[in-house]
Design an enzyme around this catalytic site. Structure first.
Site: not given
Ligand code: GLN
Length: 485
Positions: A80, A155, A179
């Protein structure tokens, strides 16, 4: 046999070992595959084919000299684009870091290099890991390989899509509120969010430091076990990294799995897609038929998880992202007239809408006068949420839940930020409590979209969690189905 680009680490490393295949041949096959599908998938922010081939050649040379370093040697693994790789771009999918090149390796990067893995590409994500659909990337959205009009989740959407599309053999993501698990579920993969502190965060672009963890995506639990083993373990460069012993997770898969399972009743209520509910029920039945004791448990503070998360995560994000000021590194505005103007314009130009929304919210909840009412209160609620889980673990060894309330949705379908935040209901409690959790494929909807089962375990019991997932996986072949691309 599956095409080379859809094989597992376990299969490919056995073939490398037997010299039926060289690491360079494998990398060439992946490059060809990536060139063929990437124009439709958009999973990569950057990739360096020459560098990957050089790493693969070095792996072949080691093997020829009898110095192969284990099961990851020669295996292409994508990261990532929030994980630092020395001398490669590191953008966090943000204009703010569009031209940034990392001067150093993250600890996980170093450990993968030491294990002989071929680091392949920086994968797209929501900007600074904020989002659940990968639509917040400054460089454009990523497509779900199972249906190109749909999102891969987020994400870590690029990490999931690249693996599902056969553009990598395994990938790393980061999980602050779901994420890794949510995109794994939406793309039909295994994804693991480790216990907080098991994997070093050194060299991870920080979003919310008390919640962030790096973890693997794989086609199988065995592959996830292999990658976790390589990246886990204490790191003096991360003061929150725990001095836990790192077992051989792959060997552990052959051992007995936990037998007392809990279904948190708050995770099966309104809002859950009925097809997902049915797939998860079928998985629960599987465990019951195998002689597991399954009972309902309660996590009474579940309804406060989202609220506590979006206070704590935004507070930490506002602090972490203060470093992007246009002075030290990252985007610098050309239009500024003085120092204050430089900070303001650089940030206004460099950050996207969702990142700004969170910085503003986080700054608000930390401001004097509101700190006690919001931030401190959220921290107290967080303790109650953690207690709920630890209480449940007095009676059961692991919890089973859906990973996501809905399957992959269409791009642009969730335009309201709140509707997007609600997608995290089943994953966020785990981060607030610091627990390990995995998502494993447990079926498909009638429309052919993957469904994920979430398994939540006790702190540092990743071996138990993966063994439990492995038991299920051995009797089902969901994770070996591949999209038509
Ligand atoms: N969807 C969650 C957020 O937007 C989790 C994102 C993540 O785990 N980085 O904060």
């Amino acid at each position: 046999m599956a095409a080379l680009h859809f094989q597992t680490i376990a299969e490919l490393s056995a073939r490398l070992e037997r010299r039926e295949l060289s690491a360079v041949e494998l990398m060439q096959a992946l490059i060809a595959r990536t060139q063929a599908v990437e124009p439709r998938v958009h999973a990569f922010n950057s990739r360096d084919e020459a560098d990957a081939l050089a790493q693969a050649a070095a792996s072949d040379a080691r093997r020829a000299a009898g110095q192969a370093r284990g099961p990851l040697d020669g295996i292409p693994i994508g990261l990532k684009d929030v994980i630092a790789v020395r001398d490669q771009p590191l953008t966090a999918s943000s204009q703010m870091l569009q031209n940034f090149v990392s001067p150093y390796d993250a600890t996980v990067t170093r450990r993968l290099k030491d294990a002989g893995a071929v680091l392949w590409g920086r994968l797209s994500c929501d900007e600074f890991a904020m989002g659940s659909s990968n639509e917040n990337s400054a460089f454009g959205p990523v497509a779900n390989p199972w249906d190109l009009a749909r999102v891969p989740g987020g994400s870590s959407g690029g990490s999931a899509a690249a693996l599902a599309a056969g553009e990598a053999i395994a990938t790393l993501g980061s999980d602050t509120g779901g994420s890794i698990r949510q995109p794994a579920a939406l793309c039909g993969l295994v994804g693991l969010k480790p216990t907080y502190g098991l994997v070093s965060r050194y060299g991870l672009v920080a979003y919310a430091s008390s919640l962030d963890q790096i973890g693997p995506f794989g086609r199988t639990t065995e592959d996830v076990a292999l990658v976790l083993r390589a990246i886990a373990g204490h790191d003096p460069l991360d003061s929150t990294s725990f001095k836990a012993e790192v077992p051989d997770y792959r060997t552990a898969l052959a051992g007995p799995a936990p037998r007392r399972l809990g279904l948190p009743k708050e995770y099966f209520g309104a809002g859950l897609d009925p097809e997902i509910g049915a797939a998860v029920e079928a998985a629960v039945k599987f465990y019951r038929d195998r002689g597991c004791e399954v009972k309902e448990v309660s996590l009474p503070h579940t309804r406060y998880c989202l609220d506590a998360y979006y206070v704590i995560a935004t507070a930490e994000a506002s602090s972490n992202l203060a470093r992007f000021d246009g002075v030290r590194y990252g985007h610098r505005s050309k239009a500024a007239t003085d120092a204050i103007d430089l900070y303001a314009k650089s940030r206004a130009e460099g950050f996207g809408a969702e990142v700004k929304r969170r910085i503003i919210l986080g700054t608000y909840v930390l401001s004097s006068g509101y700190y006690d009412a919001y931030y401190l209160r959220a921290q107290k609620v967080r303790t109650l949420i953690r207690r709920d889980f630890l209480q449940a673990f007095q009676e059961v060894d692991a919890l089973l839940t859906p990973t996501s309330p809905v399957p992959a949705f269409k791009r642009g379908e969730k335009a309201d930020p709140l509707a997007m935040y609600l997608l995290d209901v089943y994953t966020i409690g785990v981060n607030l409590a610091g627990l390990p959790a995995a998502s494993v494929p447990c079926g498909f909807t009638r429309a052919g979209l993957p469904v994920g089962l979430q398994l939540i375990g006790q702190p540092f019991k990743e071996a138990d969690l993966l063994t439990l997932a492995h038991t299920y996986e051995q009797a089902h072949d969901w994770s070996r189905k591949t999209p038509n691309l």
